[in-house]
Scaffold this active site. Structure first.
Site, mmCIF file in Angstrom:
data_model
loop_
_atom_site.group_PDB
_atom_site.id
_atom_site.type_symbol
_atom_site.label_atom_id
_atom_site.label_comp_id
_atom_site.label_asym_id
_atom_site.label_seq_id
_atom_site.Cartn_x
_atom_site.Cartn_y
_atom_site.Cartn_z
ATOM 1 N N HIS A 31 -5.364 -3.527 -2.868
ATOM 2 C CA HIS A 31 -5.035 -2.540 -3.906
ATOM 3 C C HIS A 31 -4.960 -3.152 -5.299
ATOM 4 C CE1 HIS A 31 -4.275 0.732 -1.121
ATOM 5 N NE2 HIS A 31 -3.713 -0.171 -0.338
ATOM 6 N N SER A 75 0.802 -1.223 0.000
ATOM 7 C CA SER A 75 0.000 0.000 0.000
ATOM 8 C C SER A 75 0.838 1.277 0.000
ATOM 9 C CB SER A 75 -0.974 -0.002 1.177
ATOM 10 O OG SER A 75 -0.314 -0.330 2.375
ATOM 11 N N LYS A 122 -11.714 0.518 -1.852
ATOM 12 C CA LYS A 122 -10.750 1.141 -2.749
ATOM 13 C C LYS A 122 -11.316 1.167 -4.172
ATOM 14 C CE LYS A 122 -7.501 0.694 0.738
ATOM 15 N NZ LYS A 122 -6.967 -0.245 1.711
HETATM 16 C C1 LIG Z 1 -6.908 -0.462 3.076
HETATM 17 C C2 LIG Z 1 -6.287 -1.756 3.373
HETATM 18 C C3 LIG Z 1 -6.835 -2.616 4.312
HETATM 19 C C4 LIG Z 1 -7.988 -2.207 5.190
HETATM 20 O O1 LIG Z 1 -9.188 -2.198 4.511
HETATM 21 P P1 LIG Z 1 -10.400 -1.334 5.072
HETATM 22 O O2 LIG Z 1 -11.596 -1.899 4.410
HETATM 23 O O3 LIG Z 1 -10.110 0.074 4.703
HETATM 24 O O4 LIG Z 1 -10.409 -1.534 6.552
HETATM 25 C C5 LIG Z 1 -6.266 -3.867 4.468
HETATM 26 N N1 LIG Z 1 -5.184 -4.230 3.750
HETATM 27 C C6 LIG Z 1 -4.614 -3.406 2.862
HETATM 28 C C7 LIG Z 1 -3.410 -3.868 2.092
HETATM 29 C C8 LIG Z 1 -5.134 -2.144 2.648
HETATM 30 O O5 LIG Z 1 -4.550 -1.313 1.793
#
Ligand SMILES: *Cc1c(COP(=O)(O)O)cnc(C)c1O
Length: 385
Positions: free
Chosen positions: A206, A178, A238
């Site tokens: 992602h 990320s 996302k």
């Molecule tokens: C954003 C993210 C999460 C968390 O997801 P949410 O639904 O925002 O809690 C978990 N793992 C990764 C790699 C992320 O980028």
């Protein structure tokens, strides 16, 4: 004197340029956002496909709210599980080519719940040091032992696995990292996991929506089966533009999570309308291949320009494009400069990333225009060159 010296701790954060504060948006998430009456070019969101305010997604949400109301009223195992949750789970299983999928309220909770439910005392968990906080925290919550290997270091991982005396080993990794935007070496992870009889879990938060012909993520891009990657986790917040997350895998895996994942059992089910909106965005994600093509073209335009300016970028094919600046001060000063030019970028400081790798985290959306990218580049030039 009080033992709870919040003000001193807060002052220390301010001195170290680590104080975090929030922006308050007065309109939808998008390639431009409105804050205090001003419009900003937004290069800081994870709404990669630009689906967060798609009219069909909004409409699906509204219709389901009419039909089901807003709150789900209960946890899944009591009476909070609706036809919309069920339908989305079935669609996700088909979308990812897995036997079954389970929706969980957030990605953070999915990782915490899955890792702590699947492992127990005496097991070992192996994680990339740059894994998302939710995977790391899942490892900490679990009673198993947590071992971390340097970013992408498959030799080190193989060594650690060889030294391990536990029968049950879990390897967990981000698919796309990320903060760096690079990919985990998935094929190597699969081999290493197979050789050591370890269970492999990939968090494709992602990658989903962004990679693969239909947006099935890194696992679709490389054609990786349920056998090769038995535990797949991805999120809706996302590229899919809604909220929540899921885990996909075998029927037994999903049943284990329903029985044992505390972040699934002891929480209110997401609103059915969020499920309906996600079903619609999943359709847009699969059909609108132009969104992924546009992203690729915007990212390549940015990388080309950034290289010409001599900016320190990283080897990333994803919409996450960090520019390394090397100190918290430099990051804050550049992001404030860009903000004065009506551009928002993520300011990522130590300790979120390693010292000297403090960075601007620039993210792209299929809804950005080439003009916005060019303005971003010329503003980076004015700020940094
Ligand atoms: C954003 C993210 C999460 C968390 O997801 P949410 O639904 O925002 O809690 C978990 N793992 C990764 C790699 C992320 O980028």
């Amino acid at each position: 004197m009080s033992h709870w010296e919040f003000s001193r701790e807060l002052d220390a954060l301010k001195r170290q340029q680590l104080y975090r504060s929030r922006l308050t948006l007065s309109g939808p998430q998008g390639a431009q956002v409105q804050i205090e009456g001003e419009l900003y070019d937004n290069f800081s969101s994870n709404d990669y496909l630009g689906l967060a305010h798609h009219p069909e997604v909004i409409n699906a949400f509204q219709q389901a709210a009419q039909q089901y109301g807003v709150g789900s009223g209960s946890a899944h195992l009591i009476c909070g599980h609706s036809l919309e949750h069920q339908a989305l789970e079935e669609e996700l299983a088909a979308f990812t080519g897995r036997e079954r999928a389970l929706v969980i309220s957030t990605g953070y909770m999915a990782n915490l719940g899955a890792i702590s439910a699947l492992t127990r005392k005496g097991d070992e968990i192996f994680q990339d040091k740059l894994n998302h906080a939710s995977l790391i925290d899942g490892g900490r919550l679990s009673e198993a032992d947590l071992r971390r290997y340097s970013h992408g270091d498959m030799k080190r991982l193989a060594q650690l696995l060889e030294k391990s005396s536990s029968d049950r080993k879990l390897i967990a990794s981000d698919g796309v990292f990320s903060m760096d935007g690079d990919e985990a070496p998935l094929n190597d992870l699969i081999t290493v996991a197979k050789n050591s009889n370890a269970l492999l879990m990939i968090d494709d938060a992602h990658g989903i929506g962004v990679f693969g012909d239909k947006g099935g993520g890194l696992l679709e891009k490389y054609g990786l089966t349920q056998q090769q990657v038995p535990v797949l986790m991805a999120t809706f917040g996302k590229a899919l533009g809604t909220s929540g997350a899921f885990i996909a895998g075998s029927d037994e895996l999903i049943e284990m999570l329903i029985q044992k994942a505390r972040t699934y059992i002891f929480t209110t089910a997401m609103p059915p309308a969020i499920m309906a909106a996600t079903r619609q965005s999943l359709r847009r994600c699969q059909e609108d291949t132009w969104r992924r093509e546009k992203l690729v073209s915007l990212v390549s335009r940015f990388r080309h320009g950034a290289k010409q300016l001599g900016l320190h970028i990283l080897p990333s094919d994803s919409p996450i494009q960090p520019v390394i600046l090397g100190s918290n001060e430099a990051v804050m000063s550049a992001s404030n400069f860009l903000k004065k030019r009506s551009i928002l970028v993520g300011a990522i400081r130590h300790p979120t990333v390693k010292k000297s790798s403090e960075r601007l985290r620039i993210t792209f959306s299929a809804n950005h225009t080439e003009r916005q990218v060019d303005k971003l580049l010329s503003s980076l030039e004015a700020s940094l060159c």
